[in-house]
Design an enzyme around this catalytic site. Structure first.
Site, mmCIF file in Angstrom:
data_model
loop_
_atom_site.group_PDB
_atom_site.id
_atom_site.type_symbol
_atom_site.label_atom_id
_atom_site.label_comp_id
_atom_site.label_asym_id
_atom_site.label_seq_id
_atom_site.Cartn_x
_atom_site.Cartn_y
_atom_site.Cartn_z
ATOM 1 N N GLU A 72 42.440 37.782 40.027
ATOM 2 C CA GLU A 72 42.655 38.858 41.011
ATOM 3 C C GLU A 72 42.350 38.350 42.425
ATOM 4 O O GLU A 72 43.075 38.639 43.367
ATOM 5 C CB GLU A 72 41.769 40.053 40.658
ATOM 6 C CG GLU A 72 41.783 41.173 41.671
ATOM 7 C CD GLU A 72 40.384 41.565 42.123
ATOM 8 O OE1 GLU A 72 40.098 41.433 43.330
ATOM 9 O OE2 GLU A 72 39.583 42.002 41.281
ATOM 10 N N GLU A 147 37.359 30.406 44.590
ATOM 11 C CA GLU A 147 37.206 31.817 44.221
ATOM 12 C C GLU A 147 36.437 32.009 42.920
ATOM 13 O O GLU A 147 35.768 33.021 42.753
ATOM 14 C CB GLU A 147 38.586 32.482 44.109
ATOM 15 C CG GLU A 147 39.344 32.532 45.415
ATOM 16 C CD GLU A 147 38.595 33.285 46.509
ATOM 17 O OE1 GLU A 147 38.017 34.351 46.228
ATOM 18 O OE2 GLU A 147 38.593 32.791 47.662
#
Length: 977
Positions: A72, A147
């Site tokens: 995401e 991330e």
């Protein structure tokens, strides 16, 4: 509106499957299937100009590495058409979005955007569709490293560390007992289902995620055939369908995607599990256990149980009259009782939670729960209570006020609770018929039968004990360090050098700006696309019954929003915390006319709610002068105004502070709630504490809602028996001083035609108020740079630094709002999130002169302070082209133009009135934003340097981390006892 489309026809590759009016959302709903790719699209057409687009994927996790959560984050780090490092950030900087985010749920991932500007809406849609279907993750392995997680080592002689944005975000989440309990509840109830895995990622398992698994997950699930597209509002659907088909879906062929969520088989018998969570070494273990009973309730596709249990959780556990909550509190099982109904998964969970308890109360907890439920089934639930709960729920449904979330987005989330599981997408939006069925509870044993079937006779349940353990965080940290040390020992010198090179390569990538050519790929509006004028909020000054009234004539669908603002500057300084305590007690204690259970029922049966709060409104351009207020917020249908007025008057003037047992219960509950805020929103706690070092307004608010107020509650609870007389006397005194007609301002938001109905019953509301003249008090606070380290067991930090620039001779201009956008999405984002691995960092500069920098779920401490201190140098060298500057200006306007509900418009207009902020002030600020130049931003470097040089900071975080830097602090404070 009401575009004519025919079922069965194909529109740009989309076949219209069904079409119907959905009166609950005042619109038409249409389900399309894209025949070539297999994508589904649902469209709700209505008059709302705050348009919403979302694309979601069913993403059941296969392990607890957090792959769906990391993905995401990662798909928004560059794509085919937009090959820059962070398109999401560029959109946040430079679009007129009214919502921009992405969300990971236990079984789905959603990518929603919203905008009122048509051109902007299409731009945002384009970037998000390109991101999910064509992300750069296949070309760039550094995206996962940044991330998700990576090994960090800058020198061959150093220890290896884990770093990554999601890794640190989840370390923060797993530091909160509430989060741990919610996550472990699913794990225990669904051992054979994807819900047994941690979709957000468990820090212990996140480093197990490989690049190959990461890409395979995207390849498997991010296909149109596994997608759910949603469009809402007053836009042109045919234009959107044409765009989505041409640019994206026509490039894909339909295929089977195995993403079905399996149903967890019911248990033969209930389970019992004990889990530990960390507390710091100085904390007591007593009164820190959570007791939780959790039941699996059918399926979320069962519309009736979905809605009924939403009401039942409220009825049993969430009001002062809630019988199960009352029984648990009266049994002295803990200090706070809560419950939730999690229905955004296939098999919803009904949870009953007692907080601040002890393990030995486990048996009694179960006994009280089941005996109370059995008694309710046998004797029946009070019909007044049922009526009150249904009325409150129905009021909220019709009002559809979701705060900062656009209405259309909340509809999308609700739709996924059926659509994701192959049921009708809008069954949960069409609530009228279901509500009629549930209202049978007013004349039958409807809820009693539900309790018997789904709670008393349900083996698919689990008793979970969440117990505190001192030193658990240190144990985990030690285990991680040992694991990494062992890993390093297993590496050759060349392999260690390679890790150093990878660390440096990632750092270089993070520090290298995107080229102008790359940045230019992000679509951008022109300044001319922006309305140069601020919206005028309606406000009519009136006087009725010798009382100042602010009337905000707006369409409210028959609802009146009535807010009372009482001056509290007449309260002696030592009693300031009692103002906040009073706000938490009112409406929860008995009055002369009602006991507290009946009072709760009366409020819920006749109104949309009555809330009590405290605030300090700083004077326009100053934090030295402020207007402290006690606020009563209320709402009701216009024909219920007489009842609303009489209830408010009854609570204000006739509350009984003599109920000692109840008084102590609410004090304990309030303390528990503040602890939860401290654990989950540390950045807000830190900013408030920081402001108390130098700001009169900040210091006052700290006494009302901050750590000082928390200490006040701790003292009241520990010494209640000795202080109960003093507590009652002080509450009575504060109440009598506050509820005075001479100190009252009333704000009413309603339709023009309904104003007289409000006025007719105004005497009921105010005629009994005190009218003596009270003298205001001048408060004297002690200001100094306390520079505290607030120590907890958390594995992350919240680092705050700031001061007041007006005290240093600087002035406020609208360009400081542009600076906020620049720092939040450029300098701080890059230094603290991207390079530092924190989940976030924020900057704010107010017209009162107060400035803060603060980080959120931050693995660092000293490095973050250094990043703040480097800001003035960054600004001195700030140099961007016209396009980049325009981007920052547009992004700033987006933040200033948040769509507001009628109630919010009334409140904002009242706030500006109290603070003496005129329309011309807001218009001037907007003009200064629109005309801001890079020279204006460069010139702020002196202001920022002066602020940071004062060296006022406050840091909350891990005990060992803070102790290892104790030389920088003036005071070290264990936050919890």
């Amino acid at each position: 509106m009401n575009m004519q489309l025919k079922v069965g026809e194909n529109y740009y590759g989309f076949k219209l499957i069904s079409q119907k009016e959905i009166k609950e959302v005042n619109g038409v709903g249409r389900l399309f299937i894209h025949e070539k790719s297999g994508a589904q699209l649902y469209h709700i057409e209505n008059k709302d100009d705050n348009k919403v687009f979302s694309i979601s994927f069913r993403t059941p996790p296969e392990d607890s590495t957090g792959v769906s959560h990391i993905l995401e984050h990662s798909v928004l780090c560059g794509s085919r058409k937009f090959p820059i490092k962070e398109p999401f950030v560029e959109l946040a900087k430079g679009s007129l979005n009214t919502f921009l985010n992405a969300m990971t749920f236990p079984d789905k991932t959603m990518y929603p955007i919203a905008s009122q500007n048509e051109k902007d809406f299409l731009n945002l849609m384009d970037v998000y569709l390109d991101a999910v279907f064509y992300p750069n993750i296949y070309e760039n392995p550094y995206i996962l490293k940044q991330e998700g997680w990576h090994y960090e080592i800058e020198d061959v002689n150093e220890e290896i560390r884990y770093k990554g944005v999601v890794y640190n975000e989840m370390k923060g989440a797993f530091s909160s007992p509430d989060s741990v309990l919610a996550r472990k509840t699913q794990e225990v109830l669904f051992p054979d289902s994807p819900y047994g895995m941690e979709s957000g990622g468990d820090p212990e398992y996140i480093p197990d995620l490989s690049q190959e698994q990461f890409l395979a997950f995207h390849k498997k699930y991010y296909h149109p055939a596994n997608s759910y597209l949603y469009i809402y509002g007053n836009g042109n659907i045919l234009e959107y369908l044409k765009f989505i088909d041409k640019e994206y879906l026509s490039n894909f062929e339909k295929k089977e995607v195995d993403s079905e969520i399996p149903v967890q088989k019911s248990f033969d018998k209930p389970k019992e599990v004990a889990i530990e969570y960390p507390i710091s070494r100085g904390e007591k273990e007593k009164d820190k256990t959570f007791l939780s009973l959790n039941f699996v309730i059918g399926k979320s596709t069962n519309v009736e149980t979905y809605l009924a249990f939403d009401i039942l959780i409220y009825l049993l556990l969430q009001t002062s009259s809630a019988p199960l909550k009352r029984a648990l509190i009266d049994a002295d099982l803990g200090k706070d009782v809560t419950g939730f109904f999690e229905n955004s998964i296939l098999q919803p969970i009904f949870s009953i939670i007692v907080k601040n308890s002890n393990p030995e109360k486990k048996e009694k907890f179960q006994t009280v729960v089941f005996e109370t439920l059995e008694k309710l089934v046998k004797e029946g639930i009070d019909k007044k209570l049922i009526e009150a709960a249904i009325n409150r729920y129905e009021f909220n449904l019709r009002e559809a006020d979701y705060g900062s979330y656009p209405k259309g987005l909340m509809y999308a989330i609700q739709m996924m609770d059926s659509w994701l599981y192959d049921a009708d997408p809008v069954v949960h939006l069409e609530y009228e018929e279901t509500l009629k069925k549930v209202k049978k509870a007013l004349t039958t044993n409807y809820f009693e039968n539900m309790i018997e079937k789904y709670l008393l006779n349900n083996n698919h349940c689990a008793l979970i004990l969440l117990k505190p353990k001192k030193g658990l965080a240190e144990e985990r940290e030690k285990a991680t360090r040992e694991k990494l040390a062992k890993f390093k020992e297993s590496l050759s010198k060349e392999e260690i050098k390679k890790l150093v090179q990878e660390t440096m390569a990632l750092r270089k990538r993070q520090m290298t700006p995107d080229s102008p050519e790359q940045l230019n790929t992000i679509p951008l509006l022109n300044i001319e696309d922006i309305n140069p004028n601020v919206e005028k909020l309606p406000l009519e000054e009136k006087k009725e019954e010798d009382t100042d009234i602010l009337f905000h004539p707006l369409f409210t669908n028959g609802i009146a929003y009535v807010n009372l603002y009482f001056d509290t500057n007449i309260i002696p300084q030592k009693l300031i915390p009692y103002i906040s305590l009073l706000s938490q007690l009112l409406g929860k204690l008995s009055t002369e006319k009602y006991n507290y259970e009946d009072l709760s029922n009366e409020i819920n049966a006749n109104t949309g709610g009555i809330q009590f709060s405290t605030e300090a409104f700083e004077e326009n351009g100053s934090d030295e002068q402020y207007y402290p207020k006690f606020i009563i917020k209320s709402k009701a249908l216009v024909d219920k105004l007489p009842k609303l007025h009489s209830l408010i008057a009854e609570i204000m003037l006739h509350t009984k502070f003599s109920e000692e047992k109840r008084l102590k219960q609410i004090i304990q509950e309030s303390k528990s709630k503040i602890e939860r805020i401290m654990q989950n929103s540390g950045h807000l706690v830190v900013v408030r504490r920081l402001y108390s070092y130098f700001s009169p307004t900040g210091h006052y608010l700290e006494l009302l809602n901050g750590i000082e107020y928390y200490k006040f509650l701790v003292d009241l609870e520990e010494n209640f028996d000795n202080k109960k007389l003093e507590i009652k006397e002080n509450l009575m005194k504060v109440s009598q001083l506050i509820f005075n007609k001479n100190q009252l301002l009333i704000s009413i938001t309603a339709e023009e035609k309904d104003y007289n109905k409000f006025i007719q019953k105004l005497p009921t509301l105010i005629q009994q108020l005190n009218i003596q003249n009270n003298n205001s008090v001048e408060y004297r606070f002690d200001f100094k740079a306390k520079n505290e380290g607030l120590m907890t067991s958390s594995e992350v930090q919240y680092v705050g630094k700031g001061y007041n620039f007006k005290k240093l001779g600087h002035s406020y201009t609208g360009s400081l709002q542009v600076l906020k956008t620049i720092l939040s999405y450029d300098h701080l984002w890059n230094r603290i999130r991207v390079q530092g691995g924190a989940y976030g960092a924020f900057f704010n500069a107010g017209r009162d002169g107060n400035i803060y920098f603060v980080s959120y779920r931050d693995p660092n401490l000293i490095e973050t302070l250094k990043a703040y201190d480097a800001t003035s140098k960054y600004l001195k060298n700030f140099d961007v082209d016209e396009r980049e500057m325009r981007k920052y200006i547009i992004g700033t306007i987006s933040g200033l133009d948040t769509p507001l509900t009628p109630a919010a418009k009334g409140e904002l207009a009242t706030s500006r009135y109290i603070r003496h902020i005129k329309y011309e002030d807001i218009q001037r600020e907007r003009r200064e934003v629109l005309n801001a130049t890079k020279e204006d931003i460069r010139n702020t470097s002196y202001l920022i340097k002066d602020v940071l040089d004062q060296n006022y900071f406050c840091i909350m975080g891990n005990e060992d981390k803070i102790m290892s830097h104790k030389e920088i602090f003036n005071d070290l404070i264990p936050l919890f006892e």
